[in-house]
Design an enzyme around this catalytic site. Structure first.
Site, PDB file in Angstrom:
ATOM      1  N   SER A   1      17.590  11.399  68.452  1.00 37.15           N
ATOM      2  CA  SER A   1      17.121  10.251  67.664  1.00 37.15           C
ATOM      3  C   SER A   1      18.283   9.382  67.190  1.00 37.15           C
ATOM      4  CB  SER A   1      16.348  10.749  66.445  1.00 37.15           C
ATOM      5  OG  SER A   1      17.204  11.531  65.618  1.00 37.15           O
ATOM      6  N   GLY A   2      19.499   9.912  67.296  1.00 40.49           N
ATOM      7  CA  GLY A   2      20.646   9.192  66.747  1.00 40.49           C
ATOM      8  C   GLY A   2      20.744   9.321  65.235  1.00 40.49           C
TER       9      GLY A   2
ATOM     10  N   GLU B   1      37.714  -5.053  94.814  1.00 37.12           N
ATOM     11  CA  GLU B   1      37.618  -3.593  94.773  1.00 37.12           C
ATOM     12  C   GLU B   1      37.291  -3.104  93.358  1.00 37.12           C
ATOM     13  OE1 GLU B   1      40.720  -2.487  98.413  1.00 37.12           O
ATOM     14  OE2 GLU B   1      41.355  -2.250  96.329  1.00 37.12           O
TER      15      GLU B   1
ATOM     16  N   LYS C   1      52.423  -4.986 101.982  1.00 37.14           N
ATOM     17  CA  LYS C   1      50.959  -4.898 102.036  1.00 37.14           C
ATOM     18  C   LYS C   1      50.365  -5.444 100.738  1.00 37.14           C
ATOM     19  CE  LYS C   1      47.475  -1.609 103.681  1.00 37.14           C
ATOM     20  NZ  LYS C   1      46.387  -1.889 102.760  1.00 37.14           N
TER      21      LYS C   1
ATOM     22  N   HIS D   1      24.430  -8.051 110.967  1.00 38.57           N
ATOM     23  CA  HIS D   1      24.796  -6.698 111.421  1.00 38.57           C
ATOM     24  C   HIS D   1      26.315  -6.568 111.605  1.00 38.57           C
ATOM     25  CE1 HIS D   1      20.528  -5.854 112.434  1.00 38.57           C
ATOM     26  NE2 HIS D   1      20.525  -7.127 112.782  1.00 38.57           N
TER      27      HIS D   1
ATOM     28  N   SER E   1      50.718  -1.276  98.278  1.00 40.23           N
ATOM     29  CA  SER E   1      51.003   0.083  98.734  1.00 40.23           C
ATOM     30  C   SER E   1      52.306   0.579  98.140  1.00 40.23           C
ATOM     31  CB  SER E   1      51.092   0.115 100.264  1.00 40.23           C
ATOM     32  OG  SER E   1      51.507   1.392 100.708  1.00 40.23           O
TER      33      SER E   1
ATOM     34  N   ASN F   1      20.677   8.165  51.426  1.00 34.41           N
ATOM     35  CA  ASN F   1      19.286   8.258  51.865  1.00 34.41           C
ATOM     36  C   ASN F   1      18.351   7.396  51.011  1.00 34.41           C
ATOM     37  OD1 ASN F   1      20.601  11.098  52.506  1.00 34.41           O
ATOM     38  ND2 ASN F   1      18.937  10.791  53.966  1.00 34.41           N
TER      39      ASN F   1
END
Length: 472
Positions: free
Chosen positions: A112-113, A339, A332, A196, A326, A139
């Site tokens: 219920s948290g 990504e 590279k 495709h 890399s 409360n």
């Protein structure tokens, strides 16, 4: 019973707090109380501490709820002004983020948290007690007319709405505008289309990007529609939806106070039983955000494919070089932004699965996976909100088209022969395409040899620019 904290070899000072179960040692400088401390010791599963347990907006939402509840109770003459004002001032400090460090609880706790609701009650009660110089009870005063069972679902609604409006929608709008602007700048640049992953008919870059934009515009409508369902607040249902211990007008007045404070166009729920026992609205928004992630993954992968190479891939575009690609291969450069976005999208898909399982866990009058629903929904919203500006600014806005590469591949594309179907028929066209493939020759030269049609006429029929416009 008495609970003592492990010292771990560090000299810490504690104070004694009491609840209905007995005494608890609490760090002397902590604003939380006994129930928060018990939950802190009971629940340590995720290891996520402070960085992103529920999220900033969720804590803000708890502050909004406690402020609005105190204001509503004051207007209903249930809470004296001195106490109400102290609670409201303290709640505003929670809203501002000043006391975020005082909300340390794990996501994986009571379904219920309740622990997190009491965390908010205790922190605000301690702050308010100092301000009012009279005892404010967590409360009886801070939680007046409320239950964790309606507070946490309401916090889910408010926090998700805040993050969607402040973060997600502006990021989505920016991405759409960036794509549209890039599309306009690339109008007239013709490339080989692909189905495709294989060569197909020509397409204008602007047409390709318009497809991305249209996808995003469609999901924007879905997100807006899903968000509207969250405007119906569960607060006022208290424990099981009957509104026990709350004034009959509390929910309506509370919603008006939230609307005034947050500027969200909220209202009280038309059926508290639904709002406490189900999380359908959260699931609907999560689904829309997941659909957004699928679109972003598609766009990211399109960018990666078009950028592939630079020598042996498609090499149609060149993404901005942002960092070495890399640790072993000098020179590279990788498509790091697409990504990273694709990985964020994968995480969002997983979040939606977790949230879906959580949503079906509404047992009778209460859903008992509220914390994990809140966590995954807000995490997904933030992941997408943070991903879209990166994709817009560091990938789509800045990529360059390799004109020579797309012109060369387009000139050799045998699928252009599709435009001759009406003049020579499908079978003859297929023969020409296969010969062009085999001999690696331009389709127009092979078509001239095989059909005898004038080169001038073939150029007209096979003009890639005209083929992007459709028609006969």
């Amino acid at each position: 019973c008495k609970i003592s904290l492990p010292n771990n070899g560090v000299n810490m000072k504690y104070r004694i707090e009491k609840d209905t179960m007995g005494e608890v040692q609490v760090p002397a400088d902590a604003l939380w109380g006994a129930q928060t401390q018990r939950a802190l010791e009971n629940f340590n599963i995720s290891g996520i501490m402070f960085a992103f347990p529920f999220g900033r907006s969720f804590i803000e939402a708890l502050g909004v709820i406690k402020f609005s509840a105190a204001s509503a109770n004051q207007k209903l003459k249930l809470l004296e002004p001195r106490k109400a004002n102290a609670i409201k001032l303290s709640a505003k400090e929670v809203i501002s983020g000043k006391y975020d460090s005082q909300f340390p609880l794990d996501i994986f706790q009571t379904g219920s948290g309740t622990s997190t609701n009491m965390n908010a009650n205790e922190v605000i009660a301690n702050l308010a007690t100092k301000k009012a110089r009279i005892k404010i009870n967590p409360n009886d005063h801070v939680n007046m007319s409320q239950s964790s069972n309606d507070v946490i679902p309401t916090a889910i609604c408010i926090s998700a709405l805040l993050d969607t409006q402040r973060l997600l929608m502006p990021a989505l709008e920016h991405l759409i505008k960036t794509i549209d602007k890039k599309g306009i700048s690339l109008k007239g640049k013709i490339k080989t289309g692909r189905t495709h992953l294989m060569d197909a008919m020509p397409i204008d870059f602007s047409q390709e990007l318009s497809g991305w934009s249209a996808q995003l515009q469609a999901v924007r409508k879905s997100i807006i529609s899903a968000s509207k369902e969250l405007l119906n607040l569960p607060q006022g249902g208290t424990a099981i939806g009957t509104g026990v211990n709350a004034h009959k007008d509390f929910g309506k007045i509370f919603a008006l106070e939230v609307k005034k404070l947050s500027k969200l166009d909220v209202k009280t729920s038309g059926n508290y039983y639904k709002s406490l026992s189900s999380q359908d609205a959260a699931a609907q928004l999560s689904s829309s955000v997941k659909n957004l992630s699928l679109i972003l993954m598609k766009i990211s992968n399109d960018l990666r494919w078009m950028n592939s190479g630079p020598l042996t891939g498609l090499g149609e575009i060149e993404l901005e070089a942002l960092q070495p690609g890399s640790s072993i291969m000098p020179g590279k450069v990788n498509p790091v932004i697409p990504e990273a976005v694709a990985m964020a999208c994968a995480d969002v898909i997983g979040n939606d699965v977790s949230l879906s399982i959580g949503t079906q866990s509404g047992n009778f009058q209460l859903n008992v996976m509220l914390p994990v629903i809140a966590y995954n929904l807000l995490k997904s919203i933030n992941l997408m909100a943070n991903s879209m500006p990166l994709l817009a600014n560091k990938a789509i806005k800045t990529f360059k088209v390799n004109d020579a590469n797309i012109a060369e591949s387009l000139g050799k594309n045998p699928i252009l022969v599709t435009a001759l179907n009406r003049e020579i028929g499908y079978e003859k066209a297929a023969q020409i395409a296969k010969k062009a493939y085999k001999e690696k020759r331009a389709i127009i030269d092979v078509a001239h040899e095989e059909t005898g049609l004038p080169v001038k006429h073939l150029k007209l029929l096979l003009d890639p620019s005209k083929l992007t416009k459709g028609g006969v």
